[in-house]
Scaffold this motif. Structure first.
Motif, PDB file in Angstrom:
ATOM      1  N   THR A 132      10.880  19.515   1.902  1.00  0.00           N
ATOM      2  CA  THR A 132      10.212  18.254   2.009  1.00  0.00           C
ATOM      3  C   THR A 132       8.809  18.348   2.567  1.00  0.00           C
ATOM      4  OG1 THR A 132      12.296  17.141   1.849  1.00  0.00           O
ATOM      5  CG2 THR A 132      10.405  15.749   2.383  1.00  0.00           C
ATOM      6  N   THR A 133       7.733  17.941   2.047  1.00  0.00           N
ATOM      7  CA  THR A 133       6.519  18.107   2.553  1.00  0.00           C
ATOM      8  C   THR A 133       6.520  16.725   3.500  1.00  0.00           C
ATOM      9  OG1 THR A 133       5.269  16.932   0.720  1.00  0.00           O
ATOM     10  CG2 THR A 133       5.546  19.438   0.709  1.00  0.00           C
ATOM     11  N   PRO A 134       5.333  16.829   4.399  1.00  0.00           N
ATOM     12  CA  PRO A 134       4.859  15.385   5.138  1.00  0.00           C
ATOM     13  C   PRO A 134       4.635  14.173   4.296  1.00  0.00           C
ATOM     14  CG  PRO A 134       4.062  17.303   6.171  1.00  0.00           C
ATOM     15  CD  PRO A 134       4.521  17.791   4.806  1.00  0.00           C
ATOM     16  N   GLU A 135       4.158  14.522   3.119  1.00  0.00           N
ATOM     17  CA  GLU A 135       3.903  13.321   2.251  1.00  0.00           C
ATOM     18  C   GLU A 135       5.068  13.258   1.203  1.00  0.00           C
ATOM     19  OE1 GLU A 135       1.966  16.902   0.144  1.00  0.00           O
ATOM     20  OE2 GLU A 135       2.042  16.295   2.276  1.00  0.00           O
ATOM     21  N   GLY A 136       6.078  13.799   1.291  1.00  0.00           N
ATOM     22  CA  GLY A 136       7.216  13.231   0.640  1.00  0.00           C
ATOM     23  C   GLY A 136       7.360  14.171  -0.722  1.00  0.00           C
ATOM     24  N   ARG A 137       6.758  15.039  -0.916  1.00  0.00           N
ATOM     25  CA  ARG A 137       7.122  15.880  -2.249  1.00  0.00           C
ATOM     26  C   ARG A 137       8.361  16.642  -1.770  1.00  0.00           C
ATOM     27  NH1 ARG A 137       2.759  15.356  -5.594  1.00  0.00           N
ATOM     28  NH2 ARG A 137       0.810  14.869  -4.869  1.00  0.00           N
ATOM     29  N   LEU A 138       9.142  16.744  -2.941  1.00  0.00           N
ATOM     30  CA  LEU A 138      10.344  17.489  -2.872  1.00  0.00           C
ATOM     31  C   LEU A 138      10.268  18.627  -3.534  1.00  0.00           C
ATOM     32  CD1 LEU A 138      13.103  14.659  -3.633  1.00  0.00           C
ATOM     33  CD2 LEU A 138      12.066  15.187  -1.228  1.00  0.00           C
ATOM     34  N   ILE A 139      10.227  19.711  -2.937  1.00  0.00           N
ATOM     35  CA  ILE A 139       9.901  21.281  -3.532  1.00  0.00           C
ATOM     36  C   ILE A 139      11.081  21.920  -3.528  1.00  0.00           C
ATOM     37  CG2 ILE A 139       8.205  23.178  -3.303  1.00  0.00           C
ATOM     38  CD1 ILE A 139       6.309  21.269  -2.064  1.00  0.00           C
ATOM     39  N   PRO A 140      11.592  22.170  -4.818  1.00  0.00           N
ATOM     40  CA  PRO A 140      13.014  23.136  -4.857  1.00  0.00           C
ATOM     41  C   PRO A 140      12.176  24.592  -4.731  1.00  0.00           C
ATOM     42  CG  PRO A 140      12.720  21.795  -6.811  1.00  0.00           C
ATOM     43  CD  PRO A 140      11.387  21.559  -6.131  1.00  0.00           C
ATOM     44  N   GLN A 141      13.197  25.313  -4.257  1.00  0.00           N
ATOM     45  CA  GLN A 141      12.910  26.570  -3.752  1.00  0.00           C
ATOM     46  C   GLN A 141      13.626  27.643  -4.882  1.00  0.00           C
ATOM     47  OE1 GLN A 141      10.853  27.487  -0.720  1.00  0.00           O
ATOM     48  NE2 GLN A 141      10.615  25.141  -1.554  1.00  0.00           N
ATOM     49  N   ILE A 142      12.681  28.447  -5.678  1.00  0.00           N
ATOM     50  CA  ILE A 142      13.192  29.153  -6.806  1.00  0.00           C
ATOM     51  C   ILE A 142      12.798  30.455  -6.533  1.00  0.00           C
ATOM     52  CG2 ILE A 142      12.636  29.401  -9.195  1.00  0.00           C
ATOM     53  CD1 ILE A 142      14.026  26.940  -8.352  1.00  0.00           C
ATOM     54  N   GLY A 143      13.663  31.405  -6.720  1.00  0.00           N
ATOM     55  CA  GLY A 143      13.576  32.846  -6.445  1.00  0.00           C
ATOM     56  C   GLY A 143      13.838  33.774  -7.669  1.00  0.00           C
ATOM     57  N   PHE A 144      13.123  34.957  -7.685  1.00  0.00           N
ATOM     58  CA  PHE A 144      13.406  35.756  -8.687  1.00  0.00           C
ATOM     59  C   PHE A 144      13.347  37.395  -8.160  1.00  0.00           C
ATOM     60  CE2 PHE A 144       8.699  35.351  -8.653  1.00  0.00           C
ATOM     61  CZ  PHE A 144       8.185  36.660  -8.751  1.00  0.00           C
ATOM     62  N   MET A 175       0.843  -1.309  -0.093  1.00  0.00           N
ATOM     63  CA  MET A 175       0.078  -0.049   0.226  1.00  0.00           C
ATOM     64  C   MET A 175       0.800   1.131   0.021  1.00  0.00           C
ATOM     65  SD  MET A 175      -3.146  -0.493  -0.328  1.00  0.00           S
ATOM     66  CE  MET A 175      -3.998   0.862   0.297  1.00  0.00           C
ATOM     67  N   GLU A 176       1.971   1.389   0.673  1.00  0.00           N
ATOM     68  CA  GLU A 176       2.707   2.392   0.717  1.00  0.00           C
ATOM     69  C   GLU A 176       3.435   2.737  -0.479  1.00  0.00           C
ATOM     70  OE1 GLU A 176       6.737   4.017   3.369  1.00  0.00           O
ATOM     71  OE2 GLU A 176       6.048   2.073   3.784  1.00  0.00           O
ATOM     72  N   SER A 177       3.730   1.591  -1.098  1.00  0.00           N
ATOM     73  CA  SER A 177       4.559   1.924  -2.491  1.00  0.00           C
ATOM     74  C   SER A 177       3.437   2.430  -3.379  1.00  0.00           C
ATOM     75  CB  SER A 177       5.050   0.613  -3.065  1.00  0.00           C
ATOM     76  OG  SER A 177       5.302   0.760  -4.252  1.00  0.00           O
ATOM     77  N   ASN A 178       2.198   1.945  -3.438  1.00  0.00           N
ATOM     78  CA  ASN A 178       1.242   2.734  -4.292  1.00  0.00           C
ATOM     79  C   ASN A 178       0.911   4.011  -4.030  1.00  0.00           C
ATOM     80  OD1 ASN A 178       0.852  -0.038  -5.776  1.00  0.00           O
ATOM     81  ND2 ASN A 178      -0.801  -0.546  -4.373  1.00  0.00           N
ATOM     82  N   THR A 179       1.050   4.609  -2.706  1.00  0.00           N
ATOM     83  CA  THR A 179       0.910   5.994  -2.253  1.00  0.00           C
ATOM     84  C   THR A 179       1.968   6.640  -2.746  1.00  0.00           C
ATOM     85  OG1 THR A 179      -0.640   5.167  -0.520  1.00  0.00           O
ATOM     86  CG2 THR A 179       0.386   7.289  -0.331  1.00  0.00           C
ATOM     87  N   THR A 180       3.247   6.308  -2.400  1.00  0.00           N
ATOM     88  CA  THR A 180       4.440   7.116  -2.672  1.00  0.00           C
ATOM     89  C   THR A 180       4.983   7.115  -4.344  1.00  0.00           C
ATOM     90  OG1 THR A 180       5.866   5.110  -2.338  1.00  0.00           O
ATOM     91  CG2 THR A 180       5.093   6.550  -0.463  1.00  0.00           C
ATOM     92  N   GLU A 181       4.330   6.072  -4.933  1.00  0.00           N
ATOM     93  CA  GLU A 181       5.001   6.050  -6.266  1.00  0.00           C
ATOM     94  C   GLU A 181       4.617   7.313  -7.057  1.00  0.00           C
ATOM     95  OE1 GLU A 181       4.428   2.669  -8.203  1.00  0.00           O
ATOM     96  OE2 GLU A 181       5.810   1.416  -7.166  1.00  0.00           O
ATOM     97  N   PRO A 182       3.264   7.775  -6.999  1.00  0.00           N
ATOM     98  CA  PRO A 182       2.951   8.965  -7.839  1.00  0.00           C
ATOM     99  C   PRO A 182       3.734  10.294  -7.512  1.00  0.00           C
ATOM    100  CG  PRO A 182       0.999   7.735  -7.331  1.00  0.00           C
ATOM    101  CD  PRO A 182       2.082   6.973  -6.410  1.00  0.00           C
ATOM    102  N   ILE A 183       3.808  10.479  -6.297  1.00  0.00           N
ATOM    103  CA  ILE A 183       4.508  11.499  -5.597  1.00  0.00           C
ATOM    104  C   ILE A 183       6.040  11.476  -6.132  1.00  0.00           C
ATOM    105  CG2 ILE A 183       5.208  12.497  -3.500  1.00  0.00           C
ATOM    106  CD1 ILE A 183       2.809  11.853  -2.341  1.00  0.00           C
ATOM    107  N   GLN A 184       6.497  10.357  -6.285  1.00  0.00           N
ATOM    108  CA  GLN A 184       7.956  10.088  -6.557  1.00  0.00           C
ATOM    109  C   GLN A 184       8.179  10.737  -8.054  1.00  0.00           C
ATOM    110  OE1 GLN A 184       9.175   6.228  -5.671  1.00  0.00           O
ATOM    111  NE2 GLN A 184       9.770   6.645  -3.580  1.00  0.00           N
ATOM    112  N   GLU A 185       6.967  10.289  -8.958  1.00  0.00           N
ATOM    113  CA  GLU A 185       7.045  10.263 -10.135  1.00  0.00           C
ATOM    114  C   GLU A 185       6.910  12.076 -10.574  1.00  0.00           C
ATOM    115  OE1 GLU A 185       3.942   8.233 -11.885  1.00  0.00           O
ATOM    116  OE2 GLU A 185       5.101   6.182 -11.586  1.00  0.00           O
ATOM    117  N   ASP A 186       6.000  12.701  -9.671  1.00  0.00           N
ATOM    118  CA  ASP A 186       5.902  14.164  -9.716  1.00  0.00           C
ATOM    119  C   ASP A 186       7.166  14.754  -9.402  1.00  0.00           C
ATOM    120  OD1 ASP A 186       3.198  13.929 -10.229  1.00  0.00           O
ATOM    121  OD2 ASP A 186       2.439  14.318  -8.197  1.00  0.00           O
ATOM    122  N   ASN A 187       7.837  14.154  -8.103  1.00  0.00           N
ATOM    123  CA  ASN A 187       9.022  14.850  -7.952  1.00  0.00           C
ATOM    124  C   ASN A 187      10.176  15.011  -9.038  1.00  0.00           C
ATOM    125  OD1 ASN A 187       8.316  15.482  -5.338  1.00  0.00           O
ATOM    126  ND2 ASN A 187       9.026  13.474  -4.513  1.00  0.00           N
TER     127      ASN A 187
END
Length: 293
Positions: free
Chosen positions: A127-139, A1-13
């Protein structure tokens, strides 16, 4: 179950990181002030306009493609940051240290600049609690000039929001006798030498040209230059053979250009921590490196 949950997030990352890497490497200044003005004329903020244009430049269709819209909603609101030029110009190093245009050997000191609305990495990956890796981009909305040291015409070290933000914790934590691996333009050494609770700052770097540039043109501008000592040596040899003899209270390592060349060096330096059990160790962009372990 955990794999099914995290795989889409990893693909998004993976998708977000790949898109960003391509953009930042190939066309970081693609968005212009004229593009922004056209959209803000419709009554939206510059930050919102930048986000829309940035998504489009990455190839995302956030109007008609539901998957792209979801990706935008999950990442971009936490990713993009409009920064204040004056806030960073007020940084003590940028305010007090003047970098001359000079070259010694293969090393060159100069000023570079970000164009208005040019995108750049401005902090560690979040890193969000659900495992999303969000780069920090400035301008910035106006041009921002910053000091840089080039090695063989390649930018090696800069004093930009990214360096300033990602070193804040290591600056705050430094006390007593401090050891830092990696010199650059001496930003870290300057910031910690200004602290009253720092007695000494030892810098280890293997590049003689960079050391000469620093010692001749930058170190004399330090208000507490007497605290600073530079040693020309290989960082890993020093860590293995000399570090334990120095009785350092705090050790900061900044030897890499980014995560891609830093991962192996980070893991190697970690193996030497046991040689100085009384020291506290910190590493540049460790949070981002950990995302790849």
């Amino acid at each position: 179950m955990e794999s099914n949950t995290t795989e889409p997030i990893q693909e998004d990352n993976y998708q977000v990181l790949a898109l960003l890497s391509q953009y930042l490497n190939n066309k970081p200044d693609y968005i212009s002030k004229e593009d922004i003005d056209e959209i803000t004329g419709l009554g939206v903020s510059a930050e919102y306009a930048f986000g829309v244009l940035f998504a489009g430049a990455l190839g995302l269709d956030i109007v008609d493609n539901a998957e792209d819209t979801e990706l935008y909603n999950q990442y971009f609101s936490k990713m993009l940051h409009r920064l204040d030029v004056q806030e960073y110009y007020a940084n003590p190093y940028l305010r007090n240290i003047t970098i001359p245009a000079v070259t010694i050997g293969s090393s060159e000191l100069k000023y570079e600049q970000y164009k208005p609305y040019e995108a750049f990495v401005c902090n560690d990956i979040m890193t969000t609690p659900e495992g999303r890796l969000i780069p920090q981009i400035g301008f910035f909305e106006t041009e921002f000039r910053f000091p840089a040291v080039l090695e063989n015409n390649r930018i090696w070290m800069t004093i930009t929001p990214n360096e300033i933000e990602t070193m804040k914790e290591a600056v705050a934590g430094a006390a007593g006798n401090v050891l830092t691996y990696g010199l650059g333009m001496g930003y870290y050494a300057y910031m910690v030498s200004e602290k009253e609770d720092v007695q000494s700052v030892t810098i280890v770097d293997s590049n003689g040209d960079v050391i000469r540039l620093f010692s001749q043109y930058i170190l004399p501008q330090f208000g507490n230059a007497h605290k600073v000592k530079v040693i020309q040596a290989d960082a890993f040899e020093y860590a293995q053979q000399q570090m334990s003899q120095g009785q350092y209270d705090f050790v900061f390592t900044d030897l890499w250009h980014d995560v891609s060349d830093g991962l192996d060096m980070y893991l190697r330096m970690k193996t030497y921590e046991s040689l100085s059990p009384a020291s506290r160790f910190m590493y540049w962009i460790e949070q981002s490196i950990m995302c790849y372990l």
